[in-house]
Design a protein around this motif. Sequence first.
Motif, PDB file in Angstrom:
ATOM      1  N   GLY A   4       0.856  -1.197   0.003  1.00  0.00           N
ATOM      2  CA  GLY A   4      -0.067   0.193   0.084  1.00  0.00           C
ATOM      3  C   GLY A   4       0.735   1.277   0.024  1.00  0.00           C
ATOM      4  O   GLY A   4       0.200   2.354  -0.128  1.00  0.00           O
ATOM      5  N   LYS A   5       2.131   1.082   0.445  1.00  0.00           N
ATOM      6  CA  LYS A   5       3.058   2.345   0.213  1.00  0.00           C
ATOM      7  C   LYS A   5       3.285   2.900  -1.198  1.00  0.00           C
ATOM      8  O   LYS A   5       3.472   1.869  -1.956  1.00  0.00           O
ATOM      9  CB  LYS A   5       4.046   2.107   1.069  1.00  0.00           C
ATOM     10  N   ARG A   6       3.383   4.078  -1.421  1.00  0.00           N
ATOM     11  CA  ARG A   6       3.592   4.573  -2.858  1.00  0.00           C
ATOM     12  C   ARG A   6       4.883   4.212  -3.381  1.00  0.00           C
ATOM     13  O   ARG A   6       6.012   4.513  -2.518  1.00  0.00           O
ATOM     14  CB  ARG A   6       2.945   5.943  -2.695  1.00  0.00           C
ATOM     15  N   ILE A   7       4.928   3.490  -4.301  1.00  0.00           N
ATOM     16  CA  ILE A   7       6.361   3.025  -4.874  1.00  0.00           C
ATOM     17  C   ILE A   7       6.933   4.281  -5.643  1.00  0.00           C
ATOM     18  O   ILE A   7       8.118   4.441  -5.824  1.00  0.00           O
ATOM     19  CB  ILE A   7       6.192   1.620  -5.770  1.00  0.00           C
ATOM     20  N   THR A   8       5.747   5.299  -6.045  1.00  0.00           N
ATOM     21  CA  THR A   8       6.844   6.261  -6.970  1.00  0.00           C
ATOM     22  C   THR A   8       6.843   7.760  -6.314  1.00  0.00           C
ATOM     23  O   THR A   8       7.105   8.536  -6.814  1.00  0.00           O
ATOM     24  CB  THR A   8       5.602   6.257  -8.070  1.00  0.00           C
ATOM     25  N   ARG A  30      11.430  -8.970 -13.537  1.00  0.00           N
ATOM     26  CA  ARG A  30      11.190  -9.975 -12.475  1.00  0.00           C
ATOM     27  C   ARG A  30      12.060  -9.904 -11.319  1.00  0.00           C
ATOM     28  O   ARG A  30      11.487 -10.021 -10.021  1.00  0.00           O
ATOM     29  CB  ARG A  30      11.459 -11.568 -13.055  1.00  0.00           C
ATOM     30  N   GLY A  31      13.443  -9.546 -11.284  1.00  0.00           N
ATOM     31  CA  GLY A  31      14.121  -9.183 -10.419  1.00  0.00           C
ATOM     32  C   GLY A  31      13.909  -8.123  -9.352  1.00  0.00           C
ATOM     33  O   GLY A  31      13.719  -8.195  -8.302  1.00  0.00           O
ATOM     34  N   LEU A  32      13.408  -7.039 -10.319  1.00  0.00           N
ATOM     35  CA  LEU A  32      13.132  -5.710  -9.582  1.00  0.00           C
ATOM     36  C   LEU A  32      11.636  -6.115  -8.896  1.00  0.00           C
ATOM     37  O   LEU A  32      11.461  -5.586  -7.612  1.00  0.00           O
ATOM     38  CB  LEU A  32      12.888  -4.777 -10.473  1.00  0.00           C
ATOM     39  N   GLY A  41       3.847  -6.645 -13.908  1.00  0.00           N
ATOM     40  CA  GLY A  41       3.253  -5.605 -14.456  1.00  0.00           C
ATOM     41  C   GLY A  41       3.617  -3.934 -13.944  1.00  0.00           C
ATOM     42  O   GLY A  41       3.528  -3.372 -14.762  1.00  0.00           O
ATOM     43  N   LEU A  42       3.307  -3.893 -12.655  1.00  0.00           N
ATOM     44  CA  LEU A  42       3.783  -2.631 -12.270  1.00  0.00           C
ATOM     45  C   LEU A  42       5.142  -2.225 -12.366  1.00  0.00           C
ATOM     46  O   LEU A  42       5.218  -1.052 -12.688  1.00  0.00           O
ATOM     47  CB  LEU A  42       3.321  -2.573 -10.443  1.00  0.00           C
ATOM     48  N   THR A  48       7.791   1.910 -18.017  1.00  0.00           N
ATOM     49  CA  THR A  48       7.337   2.432 -19.691  1.00  0.00           C
ATOM     50  C   THR A  48       6.435   3.664 -19.458  1.00  0.00           C
ATOM     51  O   THR A  48       6.661   4.638 -20.374  1.00  0.00           O
ATOM     52  CB  THR A  48       6.528   1.489 -20.385  1.00  0.00           C
ATOM     53  N   GLU A  49       5.790   4.018 -18.527  1.00  0.00           N
ATOM     54  CA  GLU A  49       4.971   5.190 -18.470  1.00  0.00           C
ATOM     55  C   GLU A  49       5.441   6.323 -17.407  1.00  0.00           C
ATOM     56  O   GLU A  49       5.201   7.456 -17.684  1.00  0.00           O
ATOM     57  CB  GLU A  49       3.560   4.860 -17.746  1.00  0.00           C
ATOM     58  N   MET A  50       6.296   6.072 -16.592  1.00  0.00           N
ATOM     59  CA  MET A  50       6.587   7.194 -15.554  1.00  0.00           C
ATOM     60  C   MET A  50       8.071   7.549 -15.785  1.00  0.00           C
ATOM     61  O   MET A  50       8.931   8.242 -15.146  1.00  0.00           O
ATOM     62  CB  MET A  50       6.552   6.687 -14.068  1.00  0.00           C
TER      63      MET A  50
END
Length: 66
Positions: A4-8, A30-32, A41-42, A48-50
Amino acid sequence: MDKGKRITEPGSDHAPGTVERKHEGGKSLRGLAEAYGRTYGLIQQILTEMSDARLRGRGGSLRKDG
């Protein structure tokens, strides 16, 4: 990393720029994902998007015919 913590979050060890640098340094998606406790996917979406990351092609051995 807590669920739930923001990764970005800017300045975070998990900010898009940090994830991008680790990917460019050779870490796989996969390692990340495993390291951050997030989904493949995240991590792909973050790259790709950020950020301006370019994803590498698939690795592994190639199938040989016959």
